[in-house]
Design a protein around this motif. Structure first.
Motif, mmCIF file in Angstrom:
data_model
loop_
_atom_site.group_PDB
_atom_site.id
_atom_site.type_symbol
_atom_site.label_atom_id
_atom_site.label_comp_id
_atom_site.label_asym_id
_atom_site.label_seq_id
_atom_site.Cartn_x
_atom_site.Cartn_y
_atom_site.Cartn_z
ATOM 1 N N ALA A 144 0.832 -1.206 0.000
ATOM 2 C CA ALA A 144 0.000 0.000 0.000
ATOM 3 C C ALA A 144 0.864 1.253 0.000
ATOM 4 N N VAL A 145 1.914 1.255 0.814
ATOM 5 C CA VAL A 145 2.825 2.406 0.870
ATOM 6 C C VAL A 145 3.539 2.586 -0.472
ATOM 7 N N LEU A 146 3.975 1.479 -1.057
ATOM 8 C CA LEU A 146 4.696 1.538 -2.324
ATOM 9 C C LEU A 146 3.790 2.038 -3.455
ATOM 10 N N ALA A 147 2.527 1.634 -3.432
ATOM 11 C CA ALA A 147 1.588 2.076 -4.469
ATOM 12 C C ALA A 147 1.415 3.591 -4.438
ATOM 13 N N VAL A 148 1.325 4.152 -3.247
ATOM 14 C CA VAL A 148 1.210 5.613 -3.117
ATOM 15 C C VAL A 148 2.449 6.301 -3.674
ATOM 16 N N GLY A 149 3.619 5.749 -3.334
ATOM 17 C CA GLY A 149 4.866 6.320 -3.836
ATOM 18 C C GLY A 149 4.959 6.271 -5.353
ATOM 19 N N TYR A 150 4.529 5.179 -5.950
ATOM 20 C CA TYR A 150 4.548 5.042 -7.411
ATOM 21 C C TYR A 150 3.608 6.050 -8.068
ATOM 22 N N TRP A 151 2.429 6.210 -7.493
ATOM 23 C CA TRP A 151 1.457 7.152 -8.080
ATOM 24 C C TRP A 151 2.011 8.577 -8.081
ATOM 25 N N LEU A 152 2.600 8.958 -6.964
ATOM 26 C CA LEU A 152 3.110 10.319 -6.845
ATOM 27 C C LEU A 152 4.368 10.549 -7.675
ATOM 28 N N GLY A 153 5.197 9.531 -7.798
ATOM 29 C CA GLY A 153 6.486 9.712 -8.486
ATOM 30 C C GLY A 153 6.576 9.055 -9.843
ATOM 31 N N ALA A 154 5.440 8.771 -10.484
ATOM 32 C CA ALA A 154 5.436 8.036 -11.749
ATOM 33 C C ALA A 154 6.280 8.716 -12.827
ATOM 34 N N GLY A 155 6.071 10.007 -13.013
ATOM 35 C CA GLY A 155 6.803 10.732 -14.051
ATOM 36 C C GLY A 155 8.306 10.700 -13.826
ATOM 37 N N PHE A 156 8.714 10.901 -12.582
ATOM 38 C CA PHE A 156 10.137 10.883 -12.248
ATOM 39 C C PHE A 156 10.751 9.519 -12.522
ATOM 40 N N LEU A 157 10.042 8.450 -12.152
ATOM 41 C CA LEU A 157 10.557 7.093 -12.342
ATOM 42 C C LEU A 157 10.744 6.780 -13.829
ATOM 43 N N ILE A 158 9.792 7.168 -14.658
ATOM 44 C CA ILE A 158 9.912 6.932 -16.097
ATOM 45 C C ILE A 158 11.085 7.717 -16.672
ATOM 46 N N SER A 159 11.271 8.954 -16.211
ATOM 47 C CA SER A 159 12.326 9.816 -16.750
ATOM 48 C C SER A 159 13.727 9.284 -16.441
ATOM 49 N N LEU A 160 13.837 8.415 -15.433
ATOM 50 C CA LEU A 160 15.139 7.830 -15.108
ATOM 51 C C LEU A 160 15.651 6.925 -16.226
ATOM 52 N N PHE A 161 14.720 6.412 -17.038
ATOM 53 C CA PHE A 161 15.096 5.430 -18.043
ATOM 54 C C PHE A 161 15.218 6.005 -19.453
ATOM 55 N N MET A 162 14.500 7.085 -19.732
ATOM 56 C CA MET A 162 14.633 7.683 -21.062
ATOM 57 C C MET A 162 14.215 9.144 -21.021
ATOM 58 N N LYS A 163 15.067 10.012 -21.523
ATOM 59 C CA LYS A 163 14.794 11.450 -21.552
ATOM 60 C C LYS A 163 14.071 11.800 -22.851
ATOM 61 N N ASN A 164 12.842 11.345 -22.939
ATOM 62 C CA ASN A 164 12.020 11.582 -24.123
ATOM 63 C C ASN A 164 10.644 12.001 -23.633
ATOM 64 N N SER A 165 10.233 13.212 -23.961
ATOM 65 C CA SER A 165 9.000 13.770 -23.393
ATOM 66 C C SER A 165 7.776 12.935 -23.750
ATOM 67 N N SER A 166 7.740 12.387 -24.966
ATOM 68 C CA SER A 166 6.602 11.568 -25.381
ATOM 69 C C SER A 166 6.534 10.280 -24.566
ATOM 70 N N ILE A 167 7.681 9.632 -24.400
ATOM 71 C CA ILE A 167 7.726 8.379 -23.641
ATOM 72 C C ILE A 167 7.415 8.629 -22.169
#
Length: 459
Positions: A335-358
């Motif tokens: 439950a705690v991890l799900a909240v963290g993922y929801w709030l930080g989704a954009g940041f987590l994706i940006s760690l893997f590719m610096k592409n605004s569309s992705i």
């Protein structure tokens, strides 16, 4: 041979300590495996080439199919071994491990052969097109044509070692290969190294799986005479009771993973209908979402030997306390991890590719996926208990419910109602229903076991 130290762990050590002893190394091993999968995605993503990233995503169902063999002979044999230990039937333990080992080896060789022969139609089935087929095929050359046997064998051997309570050694073997993969990835993938792209990720994976196998062979040699895991060819025999005991658990577990492959293939084909950016974003989101999934899976698999042993020895109370303690810590953490993922989704994706569309695609995908985390862990725990107790039919029913009845139809419906973005919510819809079913079935199972052993004791 009876190992008093392992018997004490299964029978007398306090539940929290026993669960942590068995589950923590398994969870760490699962997390390291996720990290090494993320490493492929991360280092390929540094190339900023959607074609290379899409190749790793499109190849994922084939690698996931390895788990069908892993579960058939890994989960099936380890469950049989732990139940044999609980019943003090050591001949069954030895023969179960030998059967699991050699069947895994043969299956890996067959896997490599079949993929190599049918490579072209399989690439089309995976959703590869003229742009992505070359990179996807290069990745699968190393991971499947060359690497199926070591990939399957190291996982199955970890299951066999874990079945006797040696969870730490099982995890060290798996992690040794994963850490080597993380080290080799940038060397093989990036321009400053060998500049192989997705093919370099496949080569690194192949070498790391070979290294993990070497660890387990060395371990078994060092512990010879002090381990229940036996790979002597003389004990590789198809004895009916052992084969049926392994298949009763292994076949449903294998089917479950084949259905996972089917679900992922359907998801990738839906996503591929849009563009390479969407495919790459879905792949990154799936890899990130694998972190909580592997924690939940690692915990459920870690406690399996404890559940199996006490089921076979008739200690229902200890089984129930083990499951209750595990469910509490699992649900809270998810439950705690799900909240963290929801709030930080954009940041987590940006760690893997610096592409605004992705990043835009991936943020919405990951937020949909993370909603299922708390419910997923209950489903995994229920299936883990069924596998531990040899109740393969129940785990098969859950597998069919998850994919055939719930998740795959949800992919079609949600994609129709909310094109592309609805796909990320299919797992949540399925797991919500499955979690409720898991609680009901587990309550009924323990009531039945308590009545059964009470009647036996009175008689």
């Amino acid at each position: 041979m009876e190992n008093a130290e392992k018997t004490e762990l299964f029978e007398k050590v306090p539940i929290p300590k026993a669960v942590m002893t068995l589950a923590v190394p398994t969870i760490l091993s699962s997390l390291v495996m996720v990290i090494y999968n993320l490493a492929d995605t991360y280092f390929v993503g540094i190339l900023n080439d959607p074609i290379q990233s899409a190749a790793v995503t499109l190849a994922a169902p084939v690698l996931l199919a390895f788990n069908a063999v892993n579960n058939l002979f890994g989960v099936g044999s380890s469950s049989m071994m732990s139940r044999g230990l609980g019943a003090k039937n050591y001949d069954t333990v030895y023969r179960s491990s030998a059967l699991g080992f050699y069947c895994a080896l043969i299956s890996g060789i067959l896997f490599s052969t079949l993929y190599t022969v049918f490579q072209n139609p399989l690439l089309i089935m995976l959703g590869a097109d003229s742009d992505t087929a070359g990179a996807t095929g290069s990745y699968l050359l190393w991971t499947v044509s060359c690497g199926a046997a070591p990939a399957i064998l190291n996982v199955v051997m970890a299951y066999l070692v874990r079945a006797e309570g040696s969870s730490l050694h099982a995890s060290l073997g798996t992690m040794s290969g994963c850490l080597l993969n993380i080290i080799l990835d940038p060397i093989f993938i990036l321009p400053w190294g060998l500049n192989m792209g997705a093919a370099g990720a496949g080569l690194a994976t192949f070498l790391s799986n070979c290294a993990a196998c070497v660890y387990f062979f060395v371990l078994l040699f060092v512990k010879r005479g002090r381990t229940y895991v036996c790979i002597r060819p003389a004990l590789f025999r198809f004895r009916r009771d052992i084969v049926m005991g392994i298949l009763a658990v292994g076949v449903p577990a294998s089917i479950q993973n084949l259905l996972n492959v089917t679900g992922m293939t359907v998801l990738n084909n839906f996503t591929a209908a849009f563009n390479a950016d969407a495919v790459a974003a879905m792949g990154i989101s799936q890899k990130i979402n694998m972190v909580p999934m592997q924690i939940a899976f690692g915990l459920s698999q870690g406690i399996m030997p404890l559940i199996s042993y006490n089921y076979a020895s008739g200690n229902v109370s200890r089984m129930k306390k083990t499951l209750t303690f595990t469910a509490k810590i699992n649900l809270t953490f998810m439950a705690v991890l799900a909240v963290g993922y929801w709030l930080g989704a954009g940041f987590l994706i940006s760690l893997f590719m610096k592409n605004s569309s992705i990043i835009a695609y991936g943020t919405r995908f990951l937020r949909g996926m993370c909603l299922g985390m708390p419910f997923l862990c209950m489903d995994f725990l229920a299936v883990g208990v069924f596998q531990a107790c040899g109740l393969g039919q129940k785990s098969l029913i859950f597998a069919i419910l998850r994919k055939i009845i719930l998740e795959i139809p949800a992919l079609f419906i949600l994609n129709f109602l909310f094109p592309l973005y609805g796909l990320a919510y299919a797992q949540f819809a399925a797991e919500l229903i499955l979690a409720a079913a898991a609680v009901i079935v587990l309550l009924r199972l323990f009531r039945k076991l308590e009545r059964q052993y009470k009647t036996t004791a009175e008689a």
